[in-house]
Every structure is written in structure tokens, then in C-alpha cells.
Design an enzyme around this catalytic site. Structure first.
Site, PDB file in Angstrom:
ATOM      1  N   LEU A  40     -17.513 -23.858 -55.405  1.00 15.38           N
ATOM      2  CA  LEU A  40     -16.634 -23.770 -54.240  1.00 15.38           C
ATOM      3  C   LEU A  40     -15.389 -23.246 -54.519  1.00 15.38           C
ATOM      4  CD1 LEU A  40     -17.582 -27.103 -52.503  1.00 15.38           C
ATOM      5  CD2 LEU A  40     -18.753 -24.988 -51.941  1.00 15.38           C
ATOM      6  N   ASP A  41     -14.795 -22.411 -53.630  1.00 15.53           N
ATOM      7  CA  ASP A  41     -13.598 -21.574 -54.082  1.00 15.53           C
ATOM      8  C   ASP A  41     -12.481 -22.724 -53.585  1.00 15.53           C
ATOM      9  OD1 ASP A  41     -12.688 -21.249 -51.292  1.00 15.53           O
ATOM     10  OD2 ASP A  41     -13.806 -19.728 -50.898  1.00 15.53           O
ATOM     11  N   ARG A  42     -11.443 -22.348 -53.943  1.00 16.78           N
ATOM     12  CA  ARG A  42     -10.139 -23.243 -53.989  1.00 16.78           C
ATOM     13  C   ARG A  42     -10.001 -24.011 -52.735  1.00 16.78           C
ATOM     14  NH1 ARG A  42      -4.046 -22.045 -56.537  1.00 16.78           N
ATOM     15  NH2 ARG A  42      -3.390 -23.878 -56.459  1.00 16.78           N
TER      16      ARG A  42
END
Length: 300
Positions: free
Chosen positions: A168-170
Site C-alpha cells: 500500500l502506498d504511503r
């Protein structure tokens, strides 16, 4: 498949699973709902210091003996998937008790010394940890810039080395699975499995009916065609709030779909992955999967 009550449509949507009610702040395991290359490859492809004995053949009786198959042993150690382990074995990168092995099917017994290159591989029991990821954490095992990573949130869950399944991106929150079971992780991530994920997206402006219909039909992005399995406005909310189910694992795919149509995703939350939900988990909390959940994942 677990059904999110906020969705208007219910076609092929997961039905909710009933888990044990958490006591206090302690998250409780849940039973899995219906149905909706892992890990880094080990460093080096060949031993830096070749064992004294070169490759040998073991007898057919030895192949039939009890123990753990070598590829499974390597995968359970969190080094790779079984498929990747087979390739390492073929290239002569693995040795058992000082003997380089290149044949498939060999078994590791208690007390055997297994080396990958010049590093000993310690067998580990499979571990499965579920995290409700908060914002501002990087989905990686190490960050050269010393930013916060998701590993900091699960480091107290087990002594075994585990790895995130996918990413999952930041700024994306929600369900993130960790394991040292490379074979299962590989299966969950492989495109042929079509393992689903459900997201709630909040946009910077209302999604027009025309663009909603365009998303349902699919979009042609720079890296190919993409079409959600399901997409609709979240019930009880305005058109800024969109729920969608998708099985693609392409990088930032949900954000890129909306950006392609001129929208910016303000918030993105993954609420469901392969039958697992964040129910009972506060942001930043993690728990071990129940035996029923593990069995469910392996049957996907």
C-alpha cells in the site's frame, strides 16, 4: 465474500463474517468471509564459498523419508516462494550438510545444516499477521532514508521474519497482510489468482455519472487496459465517496484510474483483501490470523 454495508450493489459481493467481539482494545481473530513474487529473492545465486563435497545424488529411499521438502523449507524461512526456491536449487545455490544439491524433492530433516550461498537458513514456522495500516508508513522492509516503515508496526508480533504481501502506498490505509509463507504470498499476488481487494476512495470533487460509467466500462492507461470488478458510489454519502473492487496489483492503480479522468484521491482505504477485513483493528494495530483464516487463504 464479506459485504460492506455501504455498497449499493450486491452482485457477487462478499457477505460479512462474524468474528469474536474484541475485548477492550485487544484485536480478536475472525473467521474468514467468502471469497469476493514474494519477498525478496535471496541475495546471490551461487555460494560464495563452495562446500567441500560437490553435488551428489541421494537414493530413492532418502527421497521418500520424512521431513520437509527443501523448496518448502526455503519458502517457510521467508526467503522466496517455492517456485523461486526451485530455481535456486537448480543453479546450485543451496547445500545440505556440506553437499551442493541440484535435484528436486530432497527433504530437510531436523539437525540438517542448510546453506544458501554461505549463509545458514533456519527453518521457521509459518506466521500470518494482519495490520490495519495507518498513513505515513512505507510498505517496505527497509528504507534508506530512515522513514517509518510498516515493519515497525508488526515487529512485536512475532520473532520470525515476515514480509508484506503486496504493498500500500504511503498515504493509503487499511488491510495489509504479512507472512513468511512465500508460497502463499506468491499465490495471493499472482495475476492468475485474481485475488480481490475492496477500496473506499474519497475524491477531491464529485464523480460525474459519465465518468462513473466510463470506469465501469474500463480505461486505457499508459500501461494497459484496466477495469474494476465492481464500482459504485458509497451508500449514504455524496459522489465524492466511491467504493470499488479490483484484483489488479499494478502500482497506484486506483489513484491512477481517477487521475486519468481528472480527479485527485484525497483518501484511500483498503477495507478488504482476500477475505480479510480490518474489523476489530484500530489504525496501527495488528493481530495474528486465526487457523480458519489461514485455511481459507490456502484454499483460494
Amino acid at each position: 465474500m464479506p459485504q460492506d454495508k455501504n455498497y449499493r450493489k450486491s452482485s457477487s459481493r462478499p457477505s460479512s463474517s462474524r468474528g469474536n467481539k474484541p475485548s477492550g482494545n485487544k484485536p480478536m481473530p475472525q473467521k474468514p468471509a467468502d471469497k469476493p513474487s514474494f519477498g525478496s529473492k535471496a541475495a546471490g545465486s551461487r555460494p560464495s564459498a563452495r562446500p567441500k563435497k560437490l553435488k551428489t545424488k541421494r537414493s530413492s529411499e532418502e527421497l521418500d523419508r520424512p521431513g520437509v521438502r527443501l523448496n518448502k523449507f526455503l519458502a517457510n524461512a521467508g526467503l522466496c516462494s517455492r517456485r523461486e526456491a526451485d530455481e535456486l536449487i537448480k543453479t546450485g545455490a543451496v547445500s545440505i550438510n556440506g553437499e551442493v544439491v541440484t535435484e528436486m524433492g530432497l527433504r530437510v530433516m531436523p539437525g540438517d545444516k542448510v546453506l544458501l550461498g554461505d549463509k545458514r537458513v533456519m527453518g521457521e514456522k509459518p506466521v500470518y499477521v494482519l495490520l490495519n495500516k495507518p498513513k505515513d508508513y512505507i510498505t517496505t522492509t527497509k528504507d534508506p532514508n530512515n522513514r517509518k516503515t510498516v515493519m515497525h508496526l508488526v515487529q512485536d508480533q512475532c520473532k520470525e521474519r515476515v514480509y508484506p504481501v503486496g504493498r500500500l502506498d504511503r498515504q493509503t490505509t487499511g488491510v495489509l497482510l504479512f507472512t513468511n509463507d512465500g508460497n502463499l504470498a506468491d499465490k495471493l499476488l499472482h495475476p492468475s489468482g485474481k485475488v480481490g481487494k475492496i477500496y473506499h476512495a474519497e475524491l477531491d470533487k464529485r464523480l460525474s455519472p459519465e465518468h462513473l460509467e466510463a470506469l465501469r466500462k474500463g480505461l486505457k492507461l499508459e500501461d494497459g487496459f484496466i477495469k474494476p470488478d465492481e464500482i459504485d458510489q458509497v451508500e449514504g454519502a455524496d459522489a465524492k465517496h466511491i467504493g470499488l473492487k479490483i484484483h489488479s496489483g499494478k502500482n497506484r492503480i486506483v489513484r491512477r484510474m481517477f487521475e486519468h479522468l481528472g480527479y485527485r484521491v484525497v483518501k484511500l482505504d483498503r477495507v478488504w483483501f482476500a477475505g480479510l477485513t480490518k474489523k476489530g483493528l484500530k489504525r496501527g494495530q495488528a493481530r495474528h490470523l486465526s487457523p480458519e483464516e489461514v485455511v481459507f487463504l490456502k484454499r483460494l
